[in-house]
Design a protein around this motif. Structure first.
Motif, PDB file in Angstrom:
ATOM      1  N   TYR A   1      41.436  22.688 -16.736  1.00 35.46           N
ATOM      2  CA  TYR A   1      42.701  22.310 -17.361  1.00 35.46           C
ATOM      3  C   TYR A   1      42.960  20.821 -17.109  1.00 35.46           C
ATOM      4  O   TYR A   1      42.597  20.294 -16.059  1.00 35.46           O
TER       5      TYR A   1
ATOM      6  N   GLN B   1      46.146  18.177 -16.755  1.00 31.50           N
ATOM      7  CA  GLN B   1      47.593  18.079 -16.627  1.00 31.50           C
ATOM      8  C   GLN B   1      47.995  16.617 -16.633  1.00 31.50           C
ATOM      9  O   GLN B   1      47.853  15.909 -15.632  1.00 31.50           O
TER      10      GLN B   1
ATOM     11  N   GLY C   1      53.992  14.704 -16.183  1.00 32.17           N
ATOM     12  CA  GLY C   1      55.177  15.271 -16.812  1.00 32.17           C
ATOM     13  C   GLY C   1      54.904  16.412 -17.775  1.00 32.17           C
ATOM     14  O   GLY C   1      55.817  16.868 -18.468  1.00 32.17           O
ATOM     15  N   GLN C   2      53.659  16.859 -17.832  1.00 24.54           N
ATOM     16  CA  GLN C   2      53.272  17.946 -18.738  1.00 24.54           C
ATOM     17  C   GLN C   2      52.753  19.124 -17.940  1.00 24.54           C
ATOM     18  O   GLN C   2      52.465  19.015 -16.746  1.00 24.54           O
ATOM     19  N   GLY C   3      52.635  20.259 -18.614  1.00 24.07           N
ATOM     20  CA  GLY C   3      51.983  21.397 -18.000  1.00 24.07           C
ATOM     21  C   GLY C   3      50.476  21.309 -18.179  1.00 24.07           C
ATOM     22  O   GLY C   3      49.989  20.529 -18.996  1.00 24.07           O
ATOM     23  N   PRO C   4      49.730  22.079 -17.412  1.00 29.74           N
ATOM     24  CA  PRO C   4      48.271  22.098 -17.588  1.00 29.74           C
ATOM     25  C   PRO C   4      47.900  22.534 -19.004  1.00 29.74           C
ATOM     26  O   PRO C   4      48.536  23.413 -19.575  1.00 29.74           O
TER      27      PRO C   4
ATOM     28  N   PHE D   1      44.639  23.803 -21.410  1.00 30.20           N
ATOM     29  CA  PHE D   1      43.313  24.430 -21.319  1.00 30.20           C
ATOM     30  C   PHE D   1      42.268  23.556 -22.007  1.00 30.20           C
ATOM     31  O   PHE D   1      42.402  23.216 -23.183  1.00 30.20           O
TER      32      PHE D   1
ATOM     33  N   GLN E   1      36.431  27.193 -20.799  1.00 32.57           N
ATOM     34  CA  GLN E   1      36.104  28.171 -19.769  1.00 32.57           C
ATOM     35  C   GLN E   1      34.607  28.426 -19.805  1.00 32.57           C
ATOM     36  O   GLN E   1      33.996  28.462 -20.884  1.00 32.57           O
TER      37      GLN E   1
ATOM     38  N   LEU F   1      45.678  14.796 -14.037  1.00 31.08           N
ATOM     39  CA  LEU F   1      45.179  15.662 -12.975  1.00 31.08           C
ATOM     40  C   LEU F   1      44.320  16.726 -13.649  1.00 31.08           C
ATOM     41  O   LEU F   1      44.755  17.381 -14.599  1.00 31.08           O
TER      42      LEU F   1
ATOM     43  N   LEU G   1      42.434  20.202 -13.277  1.00 28.52           N
ATOM     44  CA  LEU G   1      42.461  21.399 -12.457  1.00 28.52           C
ATOM     45  C   LEU G   1      41.346  22.350 -12.859  1.00 28.52           C
ATOM     46  O   LEU G   1      41.077  22.547 -14.046  1.00 28.52           O
TER      47      LEU G   1
ATOM     48  N   PHE H   1      43.557  28.476  -8.651  1.00 30.65           N
ATOM     49  CA  PHE H   1      43.419  27.066  -8.967  1.00 30.65           C
ATOM     50  C   PHE H   1      43.041  26.248  -7.741  1.00 30.65           C
ATOM     51  O   PHE H   1      43.501  26.500  -6.627  1.00 30.65           O
ATOM     52  N   GLY H   2      42.221  25.220  -7.983  1.00 29.65           N
ATOM     53  CA  GLY H   2      41.949  24.224  -6.959  1.00 29.65           C
ATOM     54  C   GLY H   2      43.067  23.199  -6.939  1.00 29.65           C
ATOM     55  O   GLY H   2      43.964  23.227  -7.787  1.00 29.65           O
ATOM     56  N   PRO H   3      43.017  22.249  -5.992  1.00 27.35           N
ATOM     57  CA  PRO H   3      44.078  21.247  -5.865  1.00 27.35           C
ATOM     58  C   PRO H   3      44.001  20.153  -6.916  1.00 27.35           C
ATOM     59  O   PRO H   3      44.943  19.396  -7.086  1.00 27.35           O
TER      60      PRO H   3
END
Lengths: 116, 114
Positions: free
Chosen positions: B35, B37, B40-43, B45, B48, B88, B90, B105-107
């Motif tokens: 993902y 991110q 200011g946004q969500g992750p 996709f 996969q 970021l 993820l 999820f990882g950091p």
């Protein structure tokens, strides 16, 4: 075009009171909804989920309500505790999308601040 | 049990460069999702991987590519970096036959493109 919307960037609640975080979605194909909690420098962690065949799911202090007709869900935390201070993400998925995974669709998140 | 780990934690690149981000799945997990991110946004996709094959992809251009290895660890490669790739990244792993909520999820890796 945001398919999952969290319209409150932040929310401040007193310790011990109820926290209510809201989420709206536009894609009627979504049939599974999840809430994640994220602390700084950590990845999101799963909190609670709900299938579209239900309208409520409860797990301890956390309850998620789903109103399909309004395309709205909410997360209730009661009583709120200082450790609940985090960013909360609403996410949605279409489980029977077929032909491979399409991942989770996340909202922008709501920063919950629990005040002592 | 070791959780999902990602490396590096932070990275600075310049526009046009290429970058490789790495993810080690949680033990026993054979599915990895990536993902992005933005601030200011969500992750969002990206794609996969399941059993070393791409199993689904979000709305990202082909310059975003990935690999999954026999030990189920994974790489995300981004070519021709653009300023908007600053985000970021993820990684999330899940065990065989897992429900959606069992994505761990990882950091994350924070990428800055200058």
């Amino acid at each position: 075009d945001q398919q999952v919307k969290q319209n409150s960037p932040s929310l401040s609640v007193q310790e011990g009171r109820i926290s209510i975080l809201n989420c709206d979605y536009t894609n009627s194909m979504f049939d599974y909804f999840l809430w994640y909690k994220k602390y700084p420098a950590e990845g999101p962690t799963f909190l609670i989920s709900i299938s579209s065949i239900k309208d409520k799911n409860e797990d301890g202090r956390f309850t998620v309500f789903l109103n399909k007709s309004a395309k709205h869900l909410s997360l209730h935390i009661v009583p709120s505790q200082p450790g609940d201070s985090a960013v909360y993400f609403c996410a949605a998925n279409h489980r029977d999308s077929g032909g491979g995974a399409d991942g989770l669709t996340f909202g922008k998140g709501t920063h919950l601040i629990i005040q002592p | 049990e070791t959780g999902v780990t990602q490396s590096p934690t932070h990275l600075i690149k310049t526009r046009g460069q290429q970058v490789t981000l790495r993810c080690s799945s949680q033990s026993g997990h054979n599915t990895v999702s990536w993902y992005q991110q933005a601030l200011g946004q969500g992750p969002q996709f990206i794609f996969q991987y399941y059993r070393e094959e791409e199993n689904g992809r979000g709305n990202f251009p082909p310059r975003f590519s990935g690999l999954q290895f026999p030990n189920y660890s994974s790489e995300l490669n981004v070519n021709a970096l653009e300023l908007d790739d600053s985000a970021l990244y993820l990684c999330a792993s899940s065990p065989p036959g897992a429900a959606m909520e069992t994505q761990y999820f990882g950091p994350g890796t924070r990428l800055l493109v200058l």
